[in-house]
Structure formats: C-alpha cells, structure tokens
Design an enzyme around this catalytic site. Structure first.
Site, PDB file in Angstrom:
ATOM      1  N   SER A 194       0.789  -1.223   0.000  1.00 32.72           N
ATOM      2  CA  SER A 194       0.000   0.000   0.000  1.00 32.72           C
ATOM      3  C   SER A 194       0.824   1.277   0.000  1.00 32.72           C
ATOM      4  O   SER A 194       0.425   2.266  -0.605  1.00 32.72           O
ATOM      5  CB  SER A 194      -0.947   0.010   1.205  1.00 32.72           C
ATOM      6  OG  SER A 194      -0.217  -0.115   2.417  1.00 32.72           O
ATOM      7  N   HIS A 222      -5.207  -3.675  -2.647  1.00 30.35           N
ATOM      8  CA  HIS A 222      -4.849  -2.682  -3.662  1.00 30.35           C
ATOM      9  C   HIS A 222      -4.699  -3.312  -5.050  1.00 30.35           C
ATOM     10  O   HIS A 222      -4.236  -2.645  -5.983  1.00 30.35           O
ATOM     11  CB  HIS A 222      -3.557  -1.964  -3.266  1.00 30.35           C
ATOM     12  CG  HIS A 222      -3.711  -1.115  -2.047  1.00 30.35           C
ATOM     13  ND1 HIS A 222      -4.045   0.218  -2.103  1.00 30.35           N
ATOM     14  CD2 HIS A 222      -3.603  -1.419  -0.726  1.00 30.35           C
ATOM     15  CE1 HIS A 222      -4.121   0.704  -0.871  1.00 30.35           C
ATOM     16  NE2 HIS A 222      -3.857  -0.276  -0.016  1.00 30.35           N
ATOM     17  N   LYS A 253     -11.700   0.644  -1.870  1.00 27.31           N
ATOM     18  CA  LYS A 253     -10.819   1.161  -2.917  1.00 27.31           C
ATOM     19  C   LYS A 253     -11.556   1.070  -4.264  1.00 27.31           C
ATOM     20  O   LYS A 253     -12.451   1.848  -4.515  1.00 27.31           O
ATOM     21  CB  LYS A 253      -9.495   0.414  -2.877  1.00 27.31           C
ATOM     22  CG  LYS A 253      -8.804   0.679  -1.529  1.00 27.31           C
ATOM     23  CD  LYS A 253      -7.675  -0.214  -1.231  1.00 27.31           C
ATOM     24  CE  LYS A 253      -7.044   0.144   0.111  1.00 27.31           C
ATOM     25  NZ  LYS A 253      -7.919  -0.006   1.294  1.00 27.31           N
TER      26      LYS A 253
END
Length: 418
Positions: A194, A222, A253
């Site tokens: 990250s 991610h 996200k």
C-alpha cells in the site's frame, strides 16, 4: 505487605510523554499536520478541501466509481429496501439476501468456491488470520504488510517470523526456521504494497511455499479492480490463482464502498463463519455499503478492462512526469515477461519526516493533495509522499499537478533525484 503509600501509575501518562509530543505540537502550531484534513465534496479527481479546489492525488478510489450514478443508485436501492442498518451481527440478524448475493458474485469473480464478507477490510484480515492460526503455529509475513495483517498475526498467538520486504532469500530462511519449529505455517503477503505501490514476487513466493508445505494468503486490497484481465488482483496477474489458498479484498478502494472479504475454499470460508471473532461479534455493514459494493462489482465485471487500462495509463503517465522533473519515485517492479508491474500507487521519495511534511504542505497550499508516509509507516529516513491515481483523472489535471510539483520542487533542492 504492599506499600500503600506508593503513587499509583497513571495509564494516561503516555498521552503526555510519548516520543512525538513535541513534533505534534509544532505541526499543529504551524498548520503542518497532514492528517484529518477536511474533504467537503464527493471523492473525485478534483475535490473541494478546506475551501479550495484541489487535485486529488491521495485517494484509493482507483476506478472513480464512488461518484458513478449506478453505484449511488445501488446504495439508494439497498437503503430503501433494508433501512439505514440491520442492527446485528452477520451471525444473528445481520445477513440479508444482498450479502449472500455479494458473496456469491465475489467468489465467481475470484474463481474460488466461496467468499465471506466482513464489515471492514481491517476486520477481514484480523478475523481470518486470528481464526486460522493458534499458539504453536507459525506465521510468516513481509515487513511491508498492512497493519491489519500484523495485528491479526499478533492476536492469533502464533509464532511470528517477519522477513525483509520482498526479499525472497529472507523468506526462505523463515520457511526453513518454520520447518524446524515443526508447526503449521501460513505465509501472508500483500499483492500490492500500500505505501510503496510495488507488487510482491508472487511466483517465487508460491514456489517457496510449495516446497516447504506452507499455506499462502495474499492481501489483494490494492490489487482487486486494478490488476489482471478480470481485475482479480496480483494472483490473477501472475496466473497463480490456483496456487494461492486465500485472498483478501476490500471494498474501500476500487469497489467504492466500505467492507472487506476473504475468498477461498468452501471448507475454510465455512469455518470462518463460525470461528472469526471480528465477523461474529461485529455488526453487519449498513445496507447502503453492501449495495454500493455489489453495484461496483457488477460494473467492474462488465466494464473493468477499459477502466483498469485508463487507470494504469494514468499511473504510468504521472510516473514519467515525476521522472522528467527530477523526482525519485519507488519503482513498481517487473513481471516475469519483463513488463513493468504498474500499479495505481506512485510514491515520491523524500527521506526525512519533517521534509516530507513541509513538501506536503507546500503542495497542498498550491492545490494538490497527497498522502504523507512517515515512520513507523515506513522505515526511518524513508519518508515519502504517496500519490495514487484514478481512472477518471484527465491528462490536463495530471499536467496541472505535475506543473505544481515542478514549481514546488525548486524550493526543495535537497530532495532525492531520480
């Protein structure tokens, strides 16, 4: 007899004497605190922050779906159908048909037998790791893994053996030690890290785990909605989905909501449903969040390739621009075929914590928002500005941001060059 006259220890003393008290006060006095800044608009490529228009280079809204009308409508529909909350855990009264639908579609997307949805991504890691491990087991994790992974490892009581970030020789050493422990072993790594934005060396990790008989879990927080043809993450990107035992993902996200999931074999997922404390003892996510995640997932499964292509093109464009103005960035690594393993995270190396804070403030005042990563989020002397891209960023917005970076950079001649 105990000495009753002894002054009792105040557990709150640490809040007045911790090692960052002076730094924190100085940052507040100079309005240099880079955290808890106020967002006054929807999360898009350009936002309103504290009264000024700001180019957002600090969001994980990778595909830009938080403002997509279809995702917002899915949240509205869920709100109308189930109200503002279900007021109970998933185990009791907190499971709706929507949860089951989302879990089924997540498993299909991940190519696994089943999936389980948690209220937050943090709880997904914490709950899965602490439920699957126990004292006597060994857990091996990359030093760059997310805090939720490290906390899950600690909570489990298992023997914890961290290895230096992305160093396969160090991983092999830890696997050798785990073999000597004579215990069950789980290796946990981020697919995309990250802070640095680099991709794990998954082929080597899989080979080492196979050779040592260790189970493997990959945090794809991610990576989902970003990497691979389907957007299923680093495991798909490397063609190793069948070699990874468990995959974690988050909704906060690319999936434009809040929550998390674990995907894997049916027997493991069923066990987590009755053994994961963060699942059993947490209230179910609000219906609007579940509806939004389901709406975003369906968009990714139908339109993902185009969105992901735009996202990674923007990341590559910004990275090239940083190089051109002489900034040093963390490189993302390469794939087995030699291609660059581009991710949406493009960190600018700074060095010292205060330097990073001052650079952040200069950029913020000029109209660009970035994230500051200082120790202990990064190693001492490894402070950086973490920039991240969206599929919805336009080139003229990125050009504007690069112009501001170039102008501000002239005031910081001591920055590392790349």
């Amino acid at each position: 007899m105990p000495d009753s006259t002894k002054t009792p220890v105040d557990v709150f003393e640490k809040v007045r004497t911790h090692d960052r008290v002076e730094q924190l006060e100085a940052a507040k006095e100079g309005d240099l605190l880079p955290y808890f800044r106020i967002l006054e608009s929807q999360a898009g490529p350009v936002v309103e922050m504290e009264g000024r228009e700001t180019i957002m280079l600090g969001s994980n809204n990778y595909l830009g779906l938080t403002t997509d009308e279809r995702v917002k409508q899915a949240a509205r529909d869920a709100l109308e159908a189930y109200g503002t909350g279900v007021t109970g855990s998933r185990l009791l009264n907190g499971t709706t048909p929507m949860h089951r639908e989302l879990e089924r579609e997540l498993a299909e997307w991940m190519g696994t037998e089943d999936a389980i949805v948690f209220t937050t991504g943090y709880q997904a890691n914490l709950g899965a790791i602490s439920a699957l491990l126990e004292p006597g087991d060994t857990v091996i994790c990359d030093s760059g893994d997310h805090a939720s992974i490290l906390d899950g490892c600690k909570l489990s009581g298992a023997r914890m053996r961290p290895f230096r970030h992305n160093r396969m020789d160090k991983l092999e050493t830890m696997l050798d030690r785990a073999a000597a422990d004579g215990s069950g072993t789980l290796v946990v790594v981020d697919g995309v890290f990250s802070m640095e934005g680099d991709v794990c060396d998954l082929p080597a990790i899989v080979e080492l785990c196979r050779r040592h008989g260790a189970r493997l879990m990959v945090d794809e927080a991610h990576g989902v909605g970003v990497l691979g043809e389907r957007g299923a993450g680093a495991s798909e990107l490397f063609g190793l989905e069948d070699e990874v035992d468990l995959r974690m993902g988050t909704f906060s996200k690319s999936l434009a909501s809040c929550g998390g999931f674990i995907a894997g074999s049916a027997e493991v997922i069923e066990y987590l449903r009755i053994a994961s404390r963060s699942f059993i003892f947490s209230a179910s996510a609000v219906p609007a969040a579940v509806g939004a995640a389901l709406g975003a997932l369906r968009i990714i499964r139908s339109e993902g390739p185009e969105l992901m292509s735009r996202l990674l093109e923007n990341a590559a464009y910004l990275r090239r621009g940083f190089h051109e103005i002489g900034l040093k960035v963390v490189e993302p690594g390469t794939l087995p075929d030699g291609r660059e393993a581009t991710t949406p995270v493009v960190p600018v190396m700074v060095g010292e914590d205060w330097q990073a804070v001052l650079l952040w403030k200069a950029l913020f005042e000029a109209g660009v928002y970035t994230n500051v990563a200082i120790h202990p989020a990064v190693p001492p002397g490894g402070a950086l500005l973490r920039t991240s891209l969206m599929a919805t960023h336009e080139k003229n917005q990125l050009d504007r941001a690069l112009k501001i970076f170039a102008e501000v950079r002239e005031r910081f001649p001591e920055l590392p060059t790349g």
